[in-house]
Structure formats: C-alpha cells, structure tokens
Design an enzyme around this catalytic site. Structure first.
Site, PDB file in Angstrom:
ATOM      1  N   GLU A  61     -10.835  -1.430   8.465  1.00  0.00           N
ATOM      2  CA  GLU A  61      -9.621  -1.426   9.070  1.00  0.00           C
ATOM      3  C   GLU A  61      -9.878  -0.972  10.527  1.00  0.00           C
ATOM      4  O   GLU A  61      -9.310  -1.199  11.433  1.00  0.00           O
ATOM      5  CB  GLU A  61      -8.840  -0.652   8.185  1.00  0.00           C
ATOM      6  N   GLN A  74       0.620  -1.132   0.071  1.00  0.00           N
ATOM      7  CA  GLN A  74       0.075  -0.120   0.077  1.00  0.00           C
ATOM      8  C   GLN A  74       0.888   1.222   0.022  1.00  0.00           C
ATOM      9  O   GLN A  74       1.763   1.442   1.223  1.00  0.00           O
ATOM     10  CB  GLN A  74      -0.976  -0.013   1.086  1.00  0.00           C
ATOM     11  N   SER A  81       1.310   6.542   2.814  1.00  0.00           N
ATOM     12  CA  SER A  81       2.120   7.461   3.287  1.00  0.00           C
ATOM     13  C   SER A  81       3.325   8.077   2.739  1.00  0.00           C
ATOM     14  O   SER A  81       4.105   7.454   1.781  1.00  0.00           O
ATOM     15  CB  SER A  81       2.732   6.586   4.680  1.00  0.00           C
ATOM     16  N   GLU A 136      -3.931  10.305  18.838  1.00  0.00           N
ATOM     17  CA  GLU A 136      -4.136  11.775  18.795  1.00  0.00           C
ATOM     18  C   GLU A 136      -5.329  12.207  17.981  1.00  0.00           C
ATOM     19  O   GLU A 136      -6.493  12.785  18.227  1.00  0.00           O
ATOM     20  CB  GLU A 136      -2.825  12.739  18.695  1.00  0.00           C
TER      21      GLU A 136
END
Lengths: 389, 383, 383, 389
Positions: free
Chosen positions: B242, B123, B126, B368
C-alpha cells in the site's frame, strides 16, 4: 476638531462598530448559523426572504445608502462590519451581491431608475442582481459584448448573454451592462421580461449562479440607468466596493475557520496527546494566524482608502490588494484546516466543509487572487505613469 | 494455464494493453471518484471471466501468479488506460492474508467467492478518535462459547455500503499491556444481525466512506485469522505494498492533464505567468515519476521497501493538491461551479480534483505521520 | 530646553526631517551593513552636539524626553532618510537600565560619558551553546572581597571590537534551583586585564559579531546593577521595545527598492512572470506595513505590547528573505558576483541583501522561538 | 544480450561507478576538502595547478574524451560521478568549466584545433575556458554580439566583449563565440593575445569571473574551431552537458550540506534537548530530504536522456529540468541549513558558508532555475509543435 476630540470621536465610532458587530453576530446566530447555511443548499432561492426582510427592518440593507433614499448614509467600514459577520456566520443572504454590488451601481449612477428602485430595495421588497460578466469570465467591467440597439418603435433591444450572475434564480430583476453607440450602458430589466432565459448552475456553497441570455429583450428608454463614462464610473466603483465587502466576508470566514481548527486541535488527541501540542502543528497554526492578521491589515487599508479617496487609484490598488490576500488566506486556511482535522474535516456533516465551499465561492467571485495581483500591478504602473506624466 | 511470468515483458504488456483497450468501458475511463459496485460490476465480472481479477494470487488459488515485474506492468497499463479501481479489498487484502495465515477451510470457502464476485470485502480498521493512532482501537470481541460477540464502531470504511463482508481488527484482550497487543483479526459477514452501515457523505458530494456499528454482532470463532491476540502483527505486515501505491504519480498526472485541457481552452498557455506555474508543476510531477520509478525498481527486484518510501506519499499528495489549486485559479470566475463546466471544448470538472486532493494527504497515515517516520527512521533524528 | 512633546506632530516631524536631510552624510544613507565606529563617529558627534543622541532619555539626564508618539516619528524619519544605526547600546540599553535600576553614582558617572561618545557599550548576553536558551549561560562571576572575578566567554557580541564597555549577564550563584535564578547584571570596562575580543568574520565578509573571552577579569562590586542574583528579571524587562523594532518593514522596503532598481535596468518589468513575483512581494510588504502600524499604535497609546508582536518579526524577516532571493534570481548570471554590479545604471549590490537576510530570522530570538511563543501565549495551544 | 547478461552488465557498471566515486572522494579529501576551498578564496588562480595535473594523471580530465584523443571514451554518467564528488568536496578546480564546457566544445566541433588542443588539455597542460555570454547575461548561446571580420591581410579581427567567463585569470586561452557572415563562429585565442583585456570580479566562492574584451584581436583562419550550424551545435551540446554536470555538482553539494545539518541538529541542544528532536525542525528536515531525492531523480533522468539521445529535445528538456530543480534545492537547503544552525551558520569560519556560496555560484551559472523552467516550457512547446507538424 482638536486631537483629543478626534480621538474621542474615533473611540465613539469604534464603540458603535463593536455594538453593530455584536448585534449582527447575535442575530445571524439566532437565525441558525451554519445549520441554516447547510439547509439552504441546492434550494431556490438559496436564502430566506423572511430573513432578508428582517435584515431590511434592522437597517442593514440601507447602511451605506444616502439619507435621501431613506438610508443611513454610513461608510463602507460599517458595511464591512456586517459583511464580516455574515461571512463568518455563513449567512446565505446575498447582501453584498444585491446591496453593495447591484444597488451600489444604482446608487452611484443616480437618476430616475435609482430614485424608483432604491427605496424598495432598501426595504427588502425588491432584490436586484448585477449581470456584468461575459461567459469568458473576463473581469474587466469594460469588457462587454452584449448589445443595446434602438429598434424602430423608439424602444431598445438587448441581445447577448451574461454569465456568473449571482442568485439569478431569486432576483427580481437584473442590472445588465450592454454596449451601445455611446459605449457602455446600464439597463434594468425585470426577471420575467420576455426574451430573458436563465440557465442555472450550482456553486460549491449550493447557491445558484446563472447565465442570463437576452434575445431581443425590449426595454424602454426609461429603463436605462446610465450610459457612457457615467455608467462605467458607477459600475467600476460598485464592483470595487463589492470586492472590498467580499474581502470582509472572507476575513469573517477566515477567523471562524481558524478558531474552529484551533479549538479542535486543542482537544483532539493522538498518541495520548492533543495534536495541538505537536510542534509541527503548532508552527503551521502560527503561520495561519499570521496570514489572518495580514488579511485583516489589507482589509483595513482598503476600507481606509475608500473612505479617504473612494475613486482613486490608491483605493483601487488597496481593493485588489485586499481581495488577493483575503482570497489566498481563506483557501489556505480552509485547506490546512481540513488537513489538521483529518478525515472528519472532509465529511459533509462537519461544518468545516461549508467554510471551504464558501471560501471557494468568495475567492473566485469578482476576480481571484491571481487576477487581483495582476490588476494591482497594472494600477501601480498606471499610477506611476500618471505621476511621471 | 498460461505462465505469464515466462512471457517477455513487452509481449505481456501488449497483451494486457489490448485487453484493456478492447474491453474496458470507455465511459468509465479516468473516473474522478471511486466507482460504486453498480457502476463497476460489469468490469469486475469481465475480469473474473478472463481470470484476471487477482493478478498476484498464486495460480493454485485462481490468480494470475504474476511476479512483481509483471504485476507492475499490469498496474502501469491500468493507469495508462484510466482503468478504475474495482472494490479490490478481497483481492489485495483478504486473499493474500488467507493464503498466508488462513486455515484450509477459510481458503477454500472465501477465495473462490471473491473471484466470482459473490463476496465484496471492506476493511474495518479505523475507529472514531483513533485517527492515525490505529492501535488505540476500542471495538471489542468477547468469546462466548464458539462465537465472538462484537461491540463497537468502525469508521472511514471505504464503500462498506457495497460490501458483503468486513475484515476487521478487534480488541480481544483489554488487559494487554501494550495497545498493540490483545488485538485480533476477524472476518465478519455484513448481513449478521446487529451491524448497521451508515454512509458518510463528503464535501465532494459522494459517499465513499461509511461508519459501521456493531451491536452484539456474533461471528463464529472459526472466523479468526491467525492467533488470538496477534492480529496487529498480521495487519501491519499487510500494509507493505500500500505504501508505494499511495505515492503513485497517477492522480497528479491525471489532474495535470485536466488542467492542461482547461488551460488550452482558456488560452492560458499564451500567459507567461500561467505557463511558469504550470511548468513548475510539470517538473514536480516529472521528478515524482522519477523517484517513484526508483521505488518500483526495488519492488521489481523483489526487495523490501524501506521507510524512505514515505516520501512518495508526501510529495505525490502535496503535488496533487498544488495542481488542484492551480486548476481552481485558472478557471477564474468558474472556479466555484460544481460539476463539469463548458469552456468551449471538452467540459472540465474544475472542483473534483480540488475536493479529492483534500483527503489524499490524510488517508493511509497522514503526511504528518509519514514525516515523523522519515525523521526517525531515515534521518535518524532523536526523540 | 525645548519641550518636544508640546510641539505638534507635523511640526516635530518637519524639524527632525530637516535636520537629518541637512546634516546626515549622504554617502552613509541606507548602508547595507552595520557601520563601524570609524565610519559613524562623525554623525554620532553631530547628534551629540545637537542633544539628539538619546531621544527617549528624560531631559534631566540629557535626553530629548520624547513620548512614544514623538519617538516613533523620530524613528520613522530616520528610516525614511536611510539614517544608519549608531552604536546605540549605551542609549537604548544602558541608559534606560541605569535610570531605572542604577545607583546615583552609576548614573552620574556613566550617562554623561555615553552622551559625549566617550563610552561605547556592547551587550554580553549570548554564550556559545546557549543560543536562544539565553538563561543557560555559564560565564561566572565570583565575589572576591570588593570585586567580581569573571571567567567565561560571550559570543555574537555585536561590534565588541569598537566598544569601550560591556554590560553583561553573569552567573553569580551556580547552586540556584532554576537556571533563571543566580544571574547578575554587571558593567565591565573592556580595557580590564584578561578580556580578549576576537571578531567573527561572517559569510557576508564583515565583522559585526565578536567573541569576548574573560580570564580572571576583575570588576568592582559597585558595578553590579540591581540586586545580586536578580539580573535575569532586569534583562528580560529591557527586551520590550526591541520586539517591535525587529519587526520593522525597513529592511524589506529597502531590499524591494533595490530589487526595483535592478529590475528596471534589466527590463524585467516587461516580463509578466517577474512582475507577478514582484507584485506578490510588494503585497507582502504592504501588509507588513499595515500590521506594523497597528503595533506602533499600541506603543503610541503607551500600552504594553502583547506576545502577538512576535508575528511581526517572523513575517518581516521571512519577507526580507524572499525578496533577497528574488534579487539573486533577477540578477541571472550576475547573481553570484560579490559587490556592486553595473547593470547599465546605478550599480547594485546583488548579494548584500541575500547575506543579511540569513541572520535576520535568527537573532533576537529565532523565528522558531517566536512561533513557539505565539502558539502558546496567543493561540493557547497546549504543551 | 539477454536479460540476465544486461542485468549483470548494469551491475558491473554500478560497481565501477561506486569505485570511481570512492576514489574521487578519497583523493579530494586527501587534498584538503573544505579547508583547501577556504584557502583558495581570492587567490589567482583560484585553484591548484598541481592538483589539476594530478586530476589529469588520474584520467579524470579525459573521462568523456574519445579514445582517438587519448581519452577513456566513457559516458557523461561517469563524468557526473566525478562532478558530484568534486562538488560535494568544494574542490575549486574548474573541471566542468574547462573540461566539460570548453574542451567539450572542441570535442563536439572536432577539426584541426581540437586535434591540436585536446591531448594537452587532457594531460592537464593547457586549461581552456569558454567565453560565450554577452554582458547582458542572456543565456541563449545564439545571442552573440561580438564580431569576427576579415581584415585586408587574410587574417580575422575579433571585436566585442564576453562576460561571465569562469577562471578568466587562470585560463591559458579562450574559446570565444563571434558572429561572422556565416553566423556563429568559434575561435581559439591564447590568453596573452594582443588586444585582449580582462576585468576580473570575485564570485561568492572567491573564484574570479572575467569580462574579456577584445579590441581588434587578430586571429589566423587556423584558429577558427568551427562555423555556422556546426559551431552552434557543438556549442549547444557542450553547454547542455556542462549544465548537467553543474547539476551533478549541486547534487553533491546538496547531500553534504544536508548531512552537515542533520549531524548538527542531532547534537546541538537547546532547552535541554537536541534541536533535532523538535518536531517542527524534524518536519522541515524531512522536506529538505525529499527535495534532495527529487534533485537526484531529475539528475538521473538527465543523464539517462543524454545517454539515450544526446542532442534530442528530450535531453535538452531533461537538462533544464535537472538544473532548475538542483539550483532551487541547493539554495533552499543552504538557506535552511543556516537557519537550523543558528548564528554559527552565518560565520565565515564554519564550513556551511562555503556551501552556501558554492550553491550561489553554481545556481547562477549556465542559467538559474527561473531561466531553465522557462527554457523547459519553450522546449516542450517546440517539441509539441514538432510532433503535430
């Protein structure tokens, strides 16, 4: 000495310590800092003997050694300055392990073995290590299963095995604890003595820790460093002092890991803003900062207690208090540092992992926080009973 | 062809359980880290031969066609037996993606190759400096006649060194007003010239992640999935399931089990202080299991998960972290030794949970970010 | 007149200690809450007669003129003996304020009356809806010839029901550009017509705080301190020493001592789980004492405290809170009984620490504000 | 029943519970909610007997009572709906204390005393309370020091004292535990029986808790509810069920306290912005929300366990798990709620203090979180040993 003179003397000492701190910091930085720590991983020895000899030349191995052995006769507080800087710089050299702990036992025990070994140790020629713990990891020094028995030829045979021996691959000899008819006794055995076998395991830092097994290891009565109460006292004190030095190394490491994280969150941006501007991150950073200050406070009190009354219950309690706080804070800060860094903090190429691994090793060594809190409570109860008895 | 969904739940569970117990290599049960292709290939091919590689794909495309309830039973049995994750990006991401948005050519070319183990996908989302702000990606793809020319860099790409193909988000319109616009979804062959894969060793001593560099890499225009510049919408819709798997109690249960083994060997259950800490963690895990089950029920009913599912990931990963810390504490002097340690019984790897608990609160959207989502979308707190 | 500063530290300490031990009413040692004027008046007058009411005021104005080192010894001995706080706003706030910024008339009128216990002052800073954002205050004072006419409301005014006077911040220029501008500092007699004081009972069952309402209250123009519209600067400068006293380990030490008494009676020190929790709190307090001492040294050296002093208040109040929670837990079934409970020895008030630990992280600038200060001013984190 | 029918039945039950929940909420709101809780503080009785009789008329006191006693014969899950709503509304009526706990002992024990008392209890005419704990606060029901001894006239004399008796000022009679030659026995004594003395103490909520001392209290053999193993079983089960109901009341309270706080931080402004927009506050609110969800999960599992196997070790463990989590969460949320509210949260006139005080009372009652975690561990060990034996 009047108050003004005392204040002046204190200021002088503070100045001297600052100078020492700066010179240690500069030297270890020149040696390679984190890069060197990274390069040493998995190697045997896990440090640089050339650097070790330079430490000796700079006098760092003789700071707390009495002048009779060629030492500087300074206090544990000066040694802590060195330990803190070496810890912050991730220096792999076993200064606390070999000097404060192993040589410390010799120094406190005194006698002919100490007379013989301490000068070459201070000169960086001999590197000793202390083999005191059994494989169950019990951290009470009085808990000894290895035995020392007289043989028919006037010699002594050591049997048993000692675990968690730092840098067992690199040491020139072991100071081992064994049980004889008098109770606890301390022996010096060269690393190559027949009957000694070493099984090495890597620590998180990449340094090696050894299990040293002794099968009918023959030692002469002259290799006995001390015995009975005297041996136990020397051992206890050296372990306590090394525990304080481990706390100092943790304080050095804590400061570096926090600063590295603060620097990172000031520049790393997410959603168009530095992550250090997000209030939730800020408040967590503040909580880490507070813990740093507490760790420094606990270390300072431990050093003061060892200066005022080195063998007292108060010094023992302050030692455990410092090790408990510093171990917890170091692991907390390194965990939080990884989280605040995000994925990069988990990569091997980023230095933060080196700090995390060093924190793991120092936190587990000589009793972790849970063990020291328990010891603190036990000392407190003992001293209360002492006071009321 | 078997209609699994017509089977009773218990019967299906038994069937799956038996197959796993009889066929899964016992030395690979409960691996502490993601397995590499060389290790897991045999099991992958076993599943492929059985026709069980793609539990949720429609039978039309060679899947098992399981409905949500049956699929969860399948997963529960995997977790129960400690069956490792395969390199499953092809099954979980590319397959559903192509089935929904792919052309007939894409489907008929790629899907069978996934099922035969010929294509292993990774994948490419990022990027360096993007972090949780995924949409700020910079890797560009410029159309040059019938090809895209790709330049840029992806990172934290799981097991890219084993993959044959990468599905990726690229910026195809740098002039778009919002950063979420102008992004397209591309399929790229990893053997294309100009691709360099560099594994990133991590502090646990493994190489699960990679950097993938793209230097004038060419991919056919036909490799785009969905419309040009509309890739973000597709990618976002795919993140659905996910979000619940990230909150699975599996890791915590496994770590707690290892801690129990260690503690029994060290006699810690006779220590009330240890017992108190252990019990608190047991309760944390038990409550996680309970809340997890509630979300699983939502999936089983075929309903859509709300933003509150983020709580699972937060609690699961932070519980896992606490367990891993108690593991290190309980090991005492052995708490910093790498690899399995002999405490007088079954050897225990003290540090692996501790290391693996580090990235858990980071990946899949940091905790976060998950807290921001709950604050805004569940609690309705103001900006 | 004695020059206390010329005395040796130990000699001074002994002198203070002896006086407290011989003169402070034993039934008032370590009170769990702020004492009312009726309770503390006797001790106030004893201190006044001794000339010890205003330790830091210059001897010229009837104070002891202590330097920082001696003053800290004075405080340490108060804390050691459990000497209660008097209604001390006159000494700690109004006195230093007038000595620095007051007119000769103000000094000669007000200072002696504070020392004789004729005037008891309260502080009129906080307002409803202002909270930690003190400068957003709305109470107005409009000049009408030689008087101010005050309208508005103050709140959280400590022990206003006992006070004879209030020093307050009022808005004298509502047109000022910044909210910190246009504020003035006024001295007001509580007997002025139009003032209503309403005590606010708190959840601990006491009335420490009050609301004070101002309805066309008139105060002479001469009652302004400093320049018109410059009151904020004066008020801010006066907050200095408060920042270290808010971080004193006193409350935590006291609560830990009460917890120890309770736990001994209940045999909890034989319980390793309790002992572990108690020890952790002991260490938290010991480390607080150590860090507190570092800041006290700064004051002793006559240096200015930096923004890092905020850490004391955070750690002190949150440690106090944790101790108070363990107290409730340790009391078991008696953990919700109000007042002193007999556990077979010295009766213990289980809940008073718990209640008093609630406002501690709020007053004097909430811990959230203190964290913001450290983040910005100590750690240099960006906005 | 096939799967579809089961699903339909489950949906029906869910609908019924929702209706019950809404009707309880509406009724207690009409009765006065927090205002009434405030007004009742320090009064004796600490609740409203007229409201109590309305509860009876609505059938709430007979929810779990078998139909033979005129009850509805529903499960603990329905009772939990009522407990949760009453807890959230701070209703001062002792439904859990008198019904689930005291009447629960009678119901599980059965026999002639139960036959006689349960109908008037369900009708709201008699309010019982259970006096089981000794003054040391030990929360093991088998720990009984009070004694029951036969006197010369064929009667029985009760001696001893029972602490932490809820609403001892208001109850019409006590179910007391005492030790006789058979072990544990349960007796019914009217509140005005000669030899009974009650010392009252106020709880944080303002309700009264009593220490009931018995000096030669004479009871007839017919007042003996049960004895031996049978009595112990009834007592254990009723206490466990009441513990689950206390958890349900805490869940109700937790939800209200959190919502009150969320509403407040959405509108309360500081520095020109709602404080609920500050990220540090938001993340703390999220952590409280997560704890709420965990508490609900633990409660749900406890109710399920009591439905599936009411006297099993699994049900006992789930009970302790729920009480531990719910007690901790309630205190945590109320503490944090006060902090997020600022000074107003500490004032008596603001309702939040009522929630904090109710949380204190419910958390301490029937074993606090520390006690229940310990019990959970003990049950776990016992059941492991059972399984391996």
């Amino acid at each position: 000495m009047n108050a003004n003179a005392m204040a002046a003397a204190a200021a002088d000492r503070a100045d001297e310590r600052r100078l020492l701190k700066e010179s240690v910091a500069a030297f270890v930085e020149r040696c390679g800092g984190a890069t060197r720590a990274r390069a040493m991983r998995g190697r045997s020895p896990g440090f640089d003997r050339a650097v070790w000899r330079e430490f000796a030349d700079l006098g760092w191995l003789a700071v707390t050694l009495p002048e009779q052995y060629g030492g500087l006769g300074l206090s544990l507080t000066e040694m802590a300055v060195i330990a803190e800087e070496l810890g912050g710089a991730l220096a792999p050299e076993p200064v606390i392990e070999a000097i404060t702990l192993a040589a410390g036992v010799l120094r406190h025990a005194g006698g002919s073995v100490a007379d013989e070994l301490l000068p070459p140790i201070a000169a960086g020629e001999i590197i000793p290590t202390l083999a005191w713990q059994e494989s169950d990891g019990n951290f009470d020094p009085a808990h000894v299963a290895a035995t020392a028995t007289a043989d028919t030829t006037g010699g002594i045979r050591l049997n048993g095995s000692k675990a968690f021996v730092p840098h067992a691959d690199a040491a020139d000899g072991f100071i081992v604890t064994a049980r004889d008819e008098q109770g606890l006794a301390l022996y010096w055995i060269p690393a190559d003595a027949p009957g000694v076998e070493i099984v090495l395991r890597p620590l998180a830092t990449g340094a090696m820790v050894g299990c040293v097994s002794m099968k009918q290891v023959e030692v002469a009565p002259t290799q006995r460093i001390a015995a009975g109460r005297h041996a136990a006292d020397a051992l206890h004190l050296a372990i306590d002092e090394a525990t304080v030095m481990a706390s100092a190394a943790l304080v050095g490491l804590i400061g570096k890991a926090l600063n590295m994280t603060l620097d990172y969150i000031k520049v790393r941006t997410q959603f168009g803003k530095p992550i250090g501007s997000f209030q939730a991150i800020q408040h967590r950073a503040v909580d880490l900062y507070i813990q740093c200050e507490l760790a420094q406070g606990a270390l300072g009190d431990a050093l003061a207690a060892h200066t005022e009354a080195p063998r007292s219950k108060a010094a023992q309690a302050a030692t455990s208090r410092a090790k408990a706080r510093c171990s917890d804070v170091a692991l907390l800060i390194c965990r939080e540092a990884v989280q605040m860094h995000g994925a990069i903090g988990f990569t091997d190429e980023y230095d933060l992992g080196l700090y995390l691994n060093r924190a793991l090793v120092l936190a587990a060594w000589l009793g972790n926080s849970a063990q020291h809190r328990r010891r603190y409570a036990a000392i407190g109860n003992a001293s209360t009973q002492e006071a009321s008895a | 062809m078997i209609d699994w969904n017509a089977m009773g739940d218990e019967e299906f569970r038994q069937e799956v359980r038996t197959f796993f117990e009889q066929n899964y290599p016992s030395e690979l049960r409960y691996p502490p880290h993601r397995l590499r292709w060389a290790e897991i290939k045999g099991w992958y091919m076993t599943l492929a031969a059985k026709g069980w590689l793609a539990p949720t794909w429609p039978t039309l495309y060679g899947g098992m066609g399981l409905n949500p309830t049956k699929f969860l039973i399948f997963i529960e049995e995997q977790e129960r037996w400690g069956v490792a994750r395969t390199p499953d990006m092809g099954m979980t991401m590319v397959g559903p993606l192509l089935i929904k948005h792919g052309t007939e050519e894409q489907k008929s070319y790629y899907l069978p190759k996934i099922l035969r183990g010929e294509h292993l996908w990774c994948q490419g989302y990022s990027e360096p400096n993007a972090g949780s702000d995924l949409a700020s990606l910079k890797t560009s793809a410029i159309i040059d006649r019938d090809e895209f020319v790709i330049n840029g860099q992806k990172t934290w790409t799981t097991l890219a060194q084993d993959a044959t193909h990468i599905f990726m988000l690229v910026r195809t319109d740098p002039q778009a007003k919002k950063k979420q616009e102008g992004i397209s979804f591309l399929l790229v062959d990893c053997k294309s010239p100009g691709i360099t894969v560099r594994p990133i060793p991590n502090i646990a001593g493994n190489e699960e992640f990679c950097e993938v560099f793209f230097d004038n890499v060419r991919a056919p225009r036909a490799n785009i999935v969905g419309e040009l510049n509309k890739g973000w919408t597709i990618a976002k819709a795919m993140l659905g399931f996910e979000r619940i798997t990230l909150g699975s109690p599996k890791q915590s249960q496994y770590a707690l089990g290892r801690l129990e083994i260690l503690a029994r060997q060290r006699g810690c259950f006779d220590d009330p202080v240890f017992l108190d800490k252990f019990t608190a963690l047991q309760l944390d895990v038990a409550d996680l299991v309970s809340v997890y089950a509630r979300f699983v029920d939502i999936v089983k009913r075929g309903e859509t998960l709300g933003p509150d599912v983020s709580l699972l990931k937060i609690w699961a990963t932070e519980t896992y972290s606490r367990i891993s810390s108690l593991m290190v504490e309980t090991a005492g002097a052995a708490g910093a030794i790498v690899g399995k340690v002999d405490f007088g019984g079954e050897p225990v790897d003290v540090l692996s949970s501790f290391y693996y608990a580090r990235p858990a609160p980071i990946y899949g959207g940091t905790n976060e970010i998950q807290r921001n989502i709950i604050a805004k979308e569940v609690l309705g707190l103001p900006s």
